[in-house]
Design an enzyme around this catalytic site. Structure first.
Site, short mmCIF file in Angstrom:
data_model
loop_
_atom_site.label_atom_id
_atom_site.label_comp_id
_atom_site.label_asym_id
_atom_site.label_seq_id
_atom_site.Cartn_x
_atom_site.Cartn_y
_atom_site.Cartn_z
N TRP A 38 -4.30 -10.79 9.19
CA TRP A 38 -3.14 -10.42 9.98
C TRP A 38 -2.62 -11.61 10.80
CZ3 TRP A 38 -3.42 -7.12 6.75
CH2 TRP A 38 -3.93 -5.82 6.82
N ASN B 178 2.12 -5.09 5.80
CA ASN B 178 0.95 -4.47 5.20
C ASN B 178 1.27 -3.03 4.81
OD1 ASN B 178 -1.84 -3.88 4.50
ND2 ASN B 178 -1.94 -2.78 6.45
N GLU B 179 1.34 -2.78 3.51
CA GLU B 179 1.54 -1.46 2.93
C GLU B 179 2.78 -0.74 3.49
OE1 GLU B 179 -2.13 0.72 3.16
OE2 GLU B 179 -3.06 -0.51 1.60
N TYR C 289 -7.77 2.12 -4.14
CA TYR C 289 -8.90 2.77 -3.48
C TYR C 289 -9.15 4.13 -4.14
CZ TYR C 289 -8.46 -0.72 0.20
OH TYR C 289 -8.40 -1.91 0.90
N GLU D 159 -5.82 -5.68 -2.39
CA GLU D 159 -6.87 -4.90 -1.72
C GLU D 159 -7.55 -3.99 -2.74
OE1 GLU D 159 -6.07 -2.54 1.72
OE2 GLU D 159 -4.66 -3.99 2.60
N TRP E 131 -11.76 -5.65 -0.02
CA TRP E 131 -11.75 -5.19 1.37
C TRP E 131 -13.14 -4.70 1.71
CZ3 TRP E 131 -7.58 -4.97 4.83
CH2 TRP E 131 -7.88 -4.37 6.07
#
Length: 470
Positions: free
Chosen positions: A85, A239-240, A317, A357, A397
């Site tokens: 970040w 981010n996303e 994920y 990720e 991640w």
């Protein structure tokens, strides 16, 4: 010897047009050519990690050794890219505590705040004396202040690791779009949704100022502005990003187009990606059936086709997205998800793709199941890379180091513990490194053959048959 034989095999099997390799200046910036990343004229593959906590931890001088340890352990396992970040908006120990105002420990400080701090202690001096003291304090602070993000960039450079820096969060963690919208509300803006982050001219102005500030930042550790530093591989817009209030995708498409163009107007040295998870949208309705029940206003194909976006990203994920399924189904989903995105990146988007990720929590699962997920992702990357495909690497991640139990979210991996997962990571690094070396040698062989052919036609003897390795 077997590697040398493989060089000749690849020279025969890999099409000439697969890699257009040419001699370039060694400026150490990662670039793209077609569907591949390139570094100093040769294909580049990223085996890496996420570590969102780097700047936050480095902002505390007593904890900076953890950042150094993480980079050292990563480099020892062949990891070459870290995603982290470059934001922390409002809240505890922020980078940006108000629009356009930054924290020195994280980044820098505004002189006006120093004036407020010093004024009560200098009432007996003239105003000129006050300003001299303020200026002196600011200069000293710039020299000795332990600026978190500056330190992260410097340490990454020291260990030969490239950085992908994300510029804002979709979620409330570390502020995100909600904090930006609340700042605008506190300044009289009537905004009804956090998704107004993507629509409000005022909020967009706040974000653009942050982009401008970070890109133009002068790092006193490295002596370089961020926009000129090849340690940074790429910027990430968000981010996303998600905009559930507009599932058509038009809002996100317009925002990415505008912000990507703005960022590129400041910095054309670095690559840029949008931060997408990979969910399909309206441009490919037949692909939307692959989405794991999400309709969040993004469009993997359309968003990544925006000209100023240099490469595509995908997250994965399966333990969260298809959580009610067993490990076999999760692995099947994972393989199908990646295959579809790799194909679309190569033939429809025509840009490199990075698995930015992925992971599997150890909570409620075994190390064997986690390793199966890593094996699946790594095999898909390797299979694509060795045939010259668009898949260019993966970032797990997340990476932690000793003494970071409070950051453990179930996905943390400590490489120093020599686990089976750590061994898989190191093995993948070696395999991707070997592919890069092999393709470099194939390219040099072809270059030598062309030089030799010119030599036979009367231009001399080329380079005498020597390979030029990088």
């Amino acid at each position: 010897m077997k590697h040398f034989a493989l060089v000749f095999l690849l020279a025969i099997l890999v099409p000439q047009e697969c890699f257009h390799v040419s001699v370039e200046a060694r400026d150490d910036f990662v670039r793209t050519r077609g569907i591949h990343f390139m570094l100093n004229g040769y294909p580049y593959y990223a085996n890496g990690f996420n570590a969102y906590w780097l700047m936050y931890t480095a902002s505390d001088p007593s904890q900076r050794f953890k950042v150094s340890n993480a980079f050292r352990e990563a480099a020892s396992h062949g990891l070459t890219v870290a995603r982290t970040w470059a934001f922390s908006d409002g809240g505890y120990r922020p980078l940006q505590y108000s629009p356009g105002f930054y924290n020195e420990q994280m980044f820098t400080v505004r002189p006006s705040l120093i004036f407020i701090f010093f004024l009560p202690f200098n009432m007996s001096f003239s105003c000129w004396t006050c300003y001299v003291c303020i200026f002196y304090f600011e200069c000293c602070l710039c020299v000795v202040g332990m600026k978190g993000l500056d330190f992260v960039v410097s340490e990454a450079r020291k260990y030969g690791i490239k950085l992908i820096l994300s510029l804002v969060n979709n979620y409330e963690n570390f502020g995100g779009k909600k904090q930006y919208v609340n700042w605008a509300r506190s300044h009289g803006q009537y905004l009804t949704s956090d998704d107004d982050f993507f629509r409000s001219p005022v909020v967009k102005g706040y974000y653009m100022n942050h982009v401008r500030t970070v890109l133009n930042r002068y790092n006193r550790f490295t002596g370089m502005h961020y926009k000129d530093d090849p340690t940074i591989m790429a910027w990430e817009l968000m981010n996303e990003p998600r905009c559930t209030s507009d599932p058509s995708g038009r809002t996100i498409q317009a925002w990415i187009t505008e912000m990507a163009s703005f960022l590129k107007s400041i910095d054309r040295n670095h690559l840029l990606e949008a931060g997408l998870e990979g969910f399909y949208g309206q441009s490919t309705p037949q692909r939307k059936t692959m989405n794991p029940g999400f309709n969040i206003g993004t469009d993997f194909i359309a968003n990544n086709r925006i000209p100023a976006i240099d490469f595509a990203t995908v997250h994965c994920y399966p333990d969260q997205w298809v959580s009610s399924s067993n490990i076999q189904y999760q692995l099947s989903f994972l393989n199908n998800w990646l295959s579809a995105h790799f194909i679309d990146a190569q033939y429809h988007i025509k840009k490199p793709i990075l698995v930015a990720e992925f992971g599997k929590s150890f909570k409620g699962s075994s190390s064997y199941e986690r390793d199966e997920v890593f094996n699946s992702v790594y095999y898909k990357i390797y299979a694509s890379a060795k045939r010259g495909g668009a898949a260019s690497g993966a970032l797990f991640w997340q990476l932690l180091t000793e003494g970071m139990e409070s950051f453990q979210d179930g996905y943390g991996i400590i490489l120093g513990q020599s686990s089976s997962t750590a061994n898989l990571i190191a093995r993948q690094s070696r395999k991707l490194y070997l592919i890069r070396k092999i393709f470099a040698r194939v390219a040099n062989m072809r270059r030598w053959q062309r030089a030799r052919a010119r030599g036979f036609s009367g231009s001399g003897g080329g380079n005498g048959g020597r390979y030029i390795d990088n």
